[in-house]
Write a protein that holds these residues in place. Structure first.
Motif, PDB file in Angstrom:
ATOM      1  N   ILE A 119       0.855  -1.184   0.000  1.00 13.15           N
ATOM      2  CA  ILE A 119       0.000   0.000   0.000  1.00 13.15           C
ATOM      3  C   ILE A 119       0.894   1.239   0.000  1.00 13.15           C
ATOM      4  CG2 ILE A 119      -1.843   1.262   1.178  1.00 13.15           C
ATOM      5  CD1 ILE A 119      -2.673  -1.381   2.494  1.00 13.15           C
ATOM      6  N   ALA A 120       0.723   2.087  -0.995  1.00  9.13           N
ATOM      7  CA  ALA A 120       1.484   3.327  -1.083  1.00  9.13           C
ATOM      8  C   ALA A 120       1.080   4.257   0.056  1.00  9.13           C
ATOM      9  CB  ALA A 120       1.234   3.998  -2.438  1.00  9.13           C
ATOM     10  N   ALA A 121       1.943   5.207   0.376  1.00 10.93           N
ATOM     11  CA  ALA A 121       1.665   6.180   1.437  1.00 10.93           C
ATOM     12  C   ALA A 121       0.297   6.823   1.181  1.00 10.93           C
ATOM     13  CB  ALA A 121       2.750   7.238   1.479  1.00 10.93           C
ATOM     14  N   GLY A 122      -0.536   6.847   2.217  1.00 13.53           N
ATOM     15  CA  GLY A 122      -1.861   7.435   2.107  1.00 13.53           C
ATOM     16  C   GLY A 122      -2.908   6.523   1.491  1.00 13.53           C
ATOM     17  N   GLY A 123      -2.517   5.342   1.053  1.00 19.35           N
ATOM     18  CA  GLY A 123      -3.456   4.410   0.422  1.00 19.35           C
ATOM     19  C   GLY A 123      -4.297   3.667   1.443  1.00 19.35           C
ATOM     20  N   ARG A 124      -5.434   3.206   0.997  1.00 18.53           N
ATOM     21  CA  ARG A 124      -6.358   2.491   1.887  1.00 18.53           C
ATOM     22  C   ARG A 124      -7.116   1.444   1.078  1.00 18.53           C
ATOM     23  NH1 ARG A 124     -10.238   4.382   6.538  1.00 18.53           N
ATOM     24  NH2 ARG A 124     -12.017   3.027   6.146  1.00 18.53           N
ATOM     25  N   LEU A 125      -7.114   0.232   1.585  1.00 15.56           N
ATOM     26  CA  LEU A 125      -7.817  -0.874   0.950  1.00 15.56           C
ATOM     27  C   LEU A 125      -9.088  -1.135   1.745  1.00 15.56           C
ATOM     28  CD1 LEU A 125      -7.709  -3.098  -1.222  1.00 15.56           C
ATOM     29  CD2 LEU A 125      -6.532  -4.520   0.471  1.00 15.56           C
ATOM     30  N   ASP A 126     -10.220  -0.677   1.214  1.00 12.42           N
ATOM     31  CA  ASP A 126     -11.513  -0.874   1.865  1.00 12.42           C
ATOM     32  C   ASP A 126     -12.142  -2.166   1.351  1.00 12.42           C
ATOM     33  OD1 ASP A 126     -11.905   1.524   3.503  1.00 12.42           O
ATOM     34  OD2 ASP A 126     -11.829   2.586   1.587  1.00 12.42           O
ATOM     35  N   SER A 127     -12.698  -2.950   2.270  1.00 17.27           N
ATOM     36  CA  SER A 127     -13.329  -4.215   1.891  1.00 17.27           C
ATOM     37  C   SER A 127     -14.738  -4.303   2.449  1.00 17.27           C
ATOM     38  CB  SER A 127     -12.527  -5.396   2.430  1.00 17.27           C
ATOM     39  OG  SER A 127     -11.261  -5.460   1.829  1.00 17.27           O
ATOM     40  N   ASP A 128     -15.653  -4.768   1.610  1.00 15.44           N
ATOM     41  CA  ASP A 128     -16.999  -5.091   2.069  1.00 15.44           C
ATOM     42  C   ASP A 128     -16.912  -6.354   2.912  1.00 15.44           C
ATOM     43  OD1 ASP A 128     -18.264  -2.960   0.765  1.00 15.44           O
ATOM     44  OD2 ASP A 128     -18.420  -4.101  -1.108  1.00 15.44           O
ATOM     45  N   PRO A 129     -17.940  -6.648   3.698  1.00  8.13           N
ATOM     46  CA  PRO A 129     -17.918  -7.870   4.506  1.00  8.13           C
ATOM     47  C   PRO A 129     -17.777  -9.122   3.641  1.00  8.13           C
ATOM     48  CG  PRO A 129     -19.723  -6.441   5.187  1.00  8.13           C
ATOM     49  CD  PRO A 129     -19.155  -5.861   3.925  1.00  8.13           C
ATOM     50  N   HIS A 130     -16.970 -10.057   4.111  1.00 12.08           N
ATOM     51  CA  HIS A 130     -16.854 -11.378   3.487  1.00 12.08           C
ATOM     52  C   HIS A 130     -17.924 -12.275   4.114  1.00 12.08           C
ATOM     53  CE1 HIS A 130     -13.216 -10.039   1.576  1.00 12.08           C
ATOM     54  NE2 HIS A 130     -12.584  -9.874   2.724  1.00 12.08           N
ATOM     55  N   ALA A 131     -17.896 -13.553   3.821  1.00 12.91           N
ATOM     56  CA  ALA A 131     -18.878 -14.509   4.336  1.00 12.91           C
ATOM     57  C   ALA A 131     -18.895 -14.517   5.862  1.00 12.91           C
ATOM     58  CB  ALA A 131     -18.559 -15.906   3.808  1.00 12.91           C
ATOM     59  N   LYS A 132     -20.038 -14.840   6.428  1.00 13.78           N
ATOM     60  CA  LYS A 132     -20.205 -14.889   7.878  1.00 13.78           C
ATOM     61  C   LYS A 132     -19.128 -15.774   8.508  1.00 13.78           C
ATOM     62  CE  LYS A 132     -23.696 -15.736  11.427  1.00 13.78           C
ATOM     63  NZ  LYS A 132     -23.356 -14.586  12.209  1.00 13.78           N
ATOM     64  N   GLY A 133     -18.473 -15.263   9.529  1.00 18.37           N
ATOM     65  CA  GLY A 133     -17.435 -15.996  10.242  1.00 18.37           C
ATOM     66  C   GLY A 133     -16.038 -15.812   9.681  1.00 18.37           C
ATOM     67  N   ALA A 134     -15.906 -15.108   8.557  1.00 21.15           N
ATOM     68  CA  ALA A 134     -14.576 -14.902   7.962  1.00 21.15           C
ATOM     69  C   ALA A 134     -13.702 -14.059   8.884  1.00 21.15           C
ATOM     70  CB  ALA A 134     -14.700 -14.236   6.598  1.00 21.15           C
TER      71      ALA A 134
END
Length: 189
Positions: A119-134
């Protein structure tokens, strides 16, 4: 095998089953394919559907391509599979600040996945929820990583590992001034 002949799947299934020291009954239990159907397939007396073959490859831990090609190497303990860097799949974020190299084999997708994260400076990896219990496990190779999961937030320093729910919105961000890297493992329950 000639161009017009079908692959000999039955003997491959039998070889792979025996290599794992499984009885017909054991493989039937693992795959959900009946013992009598398995016996017919192994003797090349039945033409299995794609769904049946998929169940068998999953139970035996075989890649579908190995089944069609004639099976995996006879002794898996002597095999070292090397994937060239040029064949390692990569995912990039829309803004180009985050890069994930997919290190896990495709057959484990949806079970256990691992990625090299950059991840480059200032970068952000946003993720939606994965399967229940992940659950995700992120090991920082550099400083500057900030993990967010649900309402929680933690800074992860070089060498530290964060474990957090991934069945809620979550993010991995670089709060530093240089590129941040780490190893991400995603486990589905």
């Amino acid at each position: 095998m000639t161009v017009n002949s079908s692959p000999k799947i039955g003997p491959v299934i039998q070889t792979e089953r025996k290599a794992r020291r499984l009885t017909l009954e054991a493989l039937a239990g693992m795959s959900g394919v009946s013992k009598s159907m398995l016996s017919q397939i192994e003797r090349s007396e039945a033409n299995p559907t794609f769904a049946v073959l998929w169940s068998l490859t999953q139970a035996l831990g075989l890649d579908f391509a190995d089944l069609i090609a004639g099976g995996a190497t006879t002794n898996e303990h002597d095999v070292i599979e090397v994937t060239p860097a040029s064949h390692t799949p990569e995912i990039r974020s829309g803004d180009g600040l985050c890069r994930l190299k997919i290190l896990s084999p495709p057959r484990l997708a949806g079970h256990t996945e691992w990625y090299a994260v950059e991840i480059a400076a200032g970068g952000r990896l946003d993720s939606d929820p994965h399967a229940k219990g992940a659950v995700e496990h992120f090991t920082a190779w550099t400083d500057g990583i900030i993990i967010r999961s649900g309402r929680g937030e933690a800074e992860v320093k070089r060498g530290e590992t964060a474990r957090y729910p991934a069945d809620v919105p979550h993010a991995i961000a670089n709060g530093g001034t240089e590129t941040a890297t780490g190893l991400l493992v995603l486990l589905y329950r």
